[in-house]
Design an enzyme around this catalytic site. Structure first.
Site, mmCIF file in Angstrom:
data_model
loop_
_atom_site.group_PDB
_atom_site.id
_atom_site.type_symbol
_atom_site.label_atom_id
_atom_site.label_comp_id
_atom_site.label_asym_id
_atom_site.label_seq_id
_atom_site.Cartn_x
_atom_site.Cartn_y
_atom_site.Cartn_z
ATOM 1 N N SER A 1 -48.626 39.975 -2.648
ATOM 2 C CA SER A 1 -48.504 40.075 -1.315
ATOM 3 C C SER A 1 -49.684 41.489 -1.112
ATOM 4 C CB SER A 1 -47.360 41.483 -1.401
ATOM 5 O OG SER A 1 -48.233 42.482 -0.538
ATOM 6 N N HIS B 1 -49.136 36.534 0.637
ATOM 7 C CA HIS B 1 -47.382 37.246 1.447
ATOM 8 C C HIS B 1 -47.978 38.600 2.703
ATOM 9 C CE1 HIS B 1 -43.447 38.783 1.957
ATOM 10 N NE2 HIS B 1 -43.901 39.778 1.743
ATOM 11 N N ASP C 1 -47.495 41.527 4.441
ATOM 12 C CA ASP C 1 -46.072 42.713 5.566
ATOM 13 C C ASP C 1 -47.016 42.703 6.317
ATOM 14 O OD1 ASP C 1 -45.039 42.140 3.052
ATOM 15 O OD2 ASP C 1 -46.210 42.933 1.592
ATOM 16 N N MET D 1 -45.779 45.659 9.694
ATOM 17 C CA MET D 1 -45.041 46.902 9.872
ATOM 18 C C MET D 1 -45.362 47.336 11.141
ATOM 19 S SD MET D 1 -45.463 48.221 5.870
ATOM 20 C CE MET D 1 -45.073 47.396 4.852
ATOM 21 N N HIS E 1 -44.029 38.511 7.156
ATOM 22 C CA HIS E 1 -43.316 38.807 6.173
ATOM 23 C C HIS E 1 -42.891 40.142 7.698
ATOM 24 C CE1 HIS E 1 -40.607 42.662 4.014
ATOM 25 N NE2 HIS E 1 -39.908 41.047 5.194
ATOM 26 N N MET F 1 -42.117 43.208 9.545
ATOM 27 C CA MET F 1 -41.104 44.216 9.805
ATOM 28 C C MET F 1 -41.392 45.045 10.001
ATOM 29 S SD MET F 1 -41.802 44.656 5.390
ATOM 30 C CE MET F 1 -43.047 44.051 5.762
ATOM 31 N N MET G 1 -34.922 42.107 -0.373
ATOM 32 C CA MET G 1 -35.630 42.463 -0.276
ATOM 33 C C MET G 1 -35.425 43.659 -1.292
ATOM 34 S SD MET G 1 -38.246 42.867 1.977
ATOM 35 C CE MET G 1 -38.587 44.131 0.926
ATOM 36 N N PHE H 1 -43.503 50.314 1.890
ATOM 37 C CA PHE H 1 -44.303 50.707 1.067
ATOM 38 C C PHE H 1 -44.807 49.245 -0.674
ATOM 39 C CE2 PHE H 1 -42.998 54.261 3.250
ATOM 40 C CZ PHE H 1 -44.365 54.326 4.106
ATOM 41 N N GLY I 1 -45.687 49.338 -4.602
ATOM 42 C CA GLY I 1 -45.648 49.935 -5.579
ATOM 43 C C GLY I 1 -44.640 50.917 -5.689
ATOM 44 N N ASP J 1 -38.174 40.227 -2.955
ATOM 45 C CA ASP J 1 -40.113 40.680 -2.540
ATOM 46 C C ASP J 1 -39.627 42.390 -2.477
ATOM 47 O OD1 ASP J 1 -42.054 41.507 -1.077
ATOM 48 O OD2 ASP J 1 -41.464 41.775 0.995
ATOM 49 N N GLY K 1 -41.493 45.410 -5.752
ATOM 50 C CA GLY K 1 -41.199 45.793 -7.298
ATOM 51 C C GLY K 1 -41.319 44.784 -8.362
HETATM 52 C C1 DX5 Z 1 -42.434 45.730 1.104
HETATM 53 C C2 DX5 Z 1 -43.339 44.587 1.163
HETATM 54 C C3 DX5 Z 1 -43.284 44.336 0.574
HETATM 55 C C4 DX5 Z 1 -44.187 44.633 -0.900
HETATM 56 C C5 DX5 Z 1 -44.693 44.322 -2.170
HETATM 57 O O1 DX5 Z 1 -42.402 46.674 2.676
HETATM 58 O O2 DX5 Z 1 -42.765 44.131 2.210
HETATM 59 O O3 DX5 Z 1 -44.220 42.956 -0.033
HETATM 60 O O4 DX5 Z 1 -45.499 45.258 -0.781
HETATM 61 O O5 DX5 Z 1 -45.466 44.929 -2.690
HETATM 62 P P1 DX5 Z 1 -44.547 45.924 -4.563
HETATM 63 O O6 DX5 Z 1 -44.571 44.349 -5.757
HETATM 64 O O7 DX5 Z 1 -45.735 46.439 -5.022
HETATM 65 O O8 DX5 Z 1 -43.646 46.012 -4.751
HETATM 66 ZN ZN ZN Z 2 -42.940 41.369 2.038
#
Ligand code: DX5
Ligand code: ZN
Length: 222
Positions: free
Chosen positions: A9, A34, A36, A38, A72, A74, A146, A152, A154, A180, A182
């Site tokens: 990502s 990937h 993301d 938002m 992805h 969101m 998820m 976010f 991290g 996806d 952590g």
């Molecule tokens: C969260 C995202 C994830 C995330 C993955 O909203 O959909 O894709 O950024 O990042 P890490 O691997 O740092 O959790």
């Molecule tokens: Zn994602």
């Protein structure tokens, strides 16, 4: 049988040098990138959108990178934007079940995505039961579980996502199941063993000094 796929990502990448970042993960053996997206409404954060993906796709093609663009979303009102995300170069478009009011909203969006030539993914938040994905398993190209609350990079991995993957895999032996949030070197094998075959890794790859080498640590084992 489903293939194992690494999907870094870019949420945690260096936004000022995105083309170079894509080249690094491709050199490291990642098959997907990937993306993301938002909107600041469905999740409490804003990332990037259609023109950024379009520029990245152009740059990736120019560099000869064979990365699958895995968007992805969101965002609310995804139906209004699906066409634009696909025209920008998204090969997979995943939307959230929580943004749909009815089951027919889900099916209509899947149809919209497929008719435009992309694959359709359906995502669920940690608080949404896996039954949703079981119900739609035969209608979608990919399920996204998820393992953090979206918004976010991290964050810490939510363990209950593993049971969801086990249950879904029993019901859908050949479905692409993405997990996806952590995921890192300490837990990615557990995630794959639970039944997910596509792992998203963000901060654990991009927060390292050597992104190519860090990507290889995953790609060479899956
Ligand atoms: C969260 C995202 C994830 C995330 C993955 O909203 O959909 O894709 O950024 O990042 P890490 O691997 O740092 O959790
Ligand atoms: Zn994602």
């Amino acid at each position: 049988m489903t293939d194992f796929i690494l999907a870094p990502s870019i949420l945690s990448a260096d936004f000022a040098h995105m083309g170079d970042e894509l080249e690094k993960i491709a050199k490291g053996g990642a098959q997907y990138v990937h993306l993301d997206v938002m909107d600041g409404r469905f999740v409490p954060n804003i990332s990037f959108g259609i023109p950024v993906i379009a520029s990245l796709k152009k740059d990736a093609l120019r560099r000869g990178l064979e990365l699958v663009f895995d968007a992805h979303l969101m965002i609310h009102d995804h139906e209004c934007y699906v066409k634009d995300f696909i025209e920008a170069g998204s090969d997979i478009v995943t939307f959230h079940y929580e943004t749909c009011k009815t089951d027919s909203d889900v099916l209509r969006t899947v149809d919209l995505i497929r008719r435009r030539g992309a694959k359709a993914g359906l995502a669920i938040n940690p608080s949404t039961p896996v039954d949703v994905l079981i119900k739609f398993a035969s209608e979608i190209d990919m399920a996204l579980i998820m393992s953090v609350n979206p918004g976010f990079g991290g964050q810490g991995f939510i363990e209950s996502a593993l049971d969801k993957a086990r249950t879904l895999r029993k019901h859908a032996p050949t479905l692409d199941i993405q997990m996806d949030g952590g995921i890192n070197l300490a837990n990615y094998k557990t995630v794959l063993e639970a039944g997910a075959n596509i792992i998203v890794v963000g901060s654990a790859i991009f927060n390292q000094a050597d992104v190519i080498n860090e990507t290889k640590k995953y790609s060479s084992h899956i």
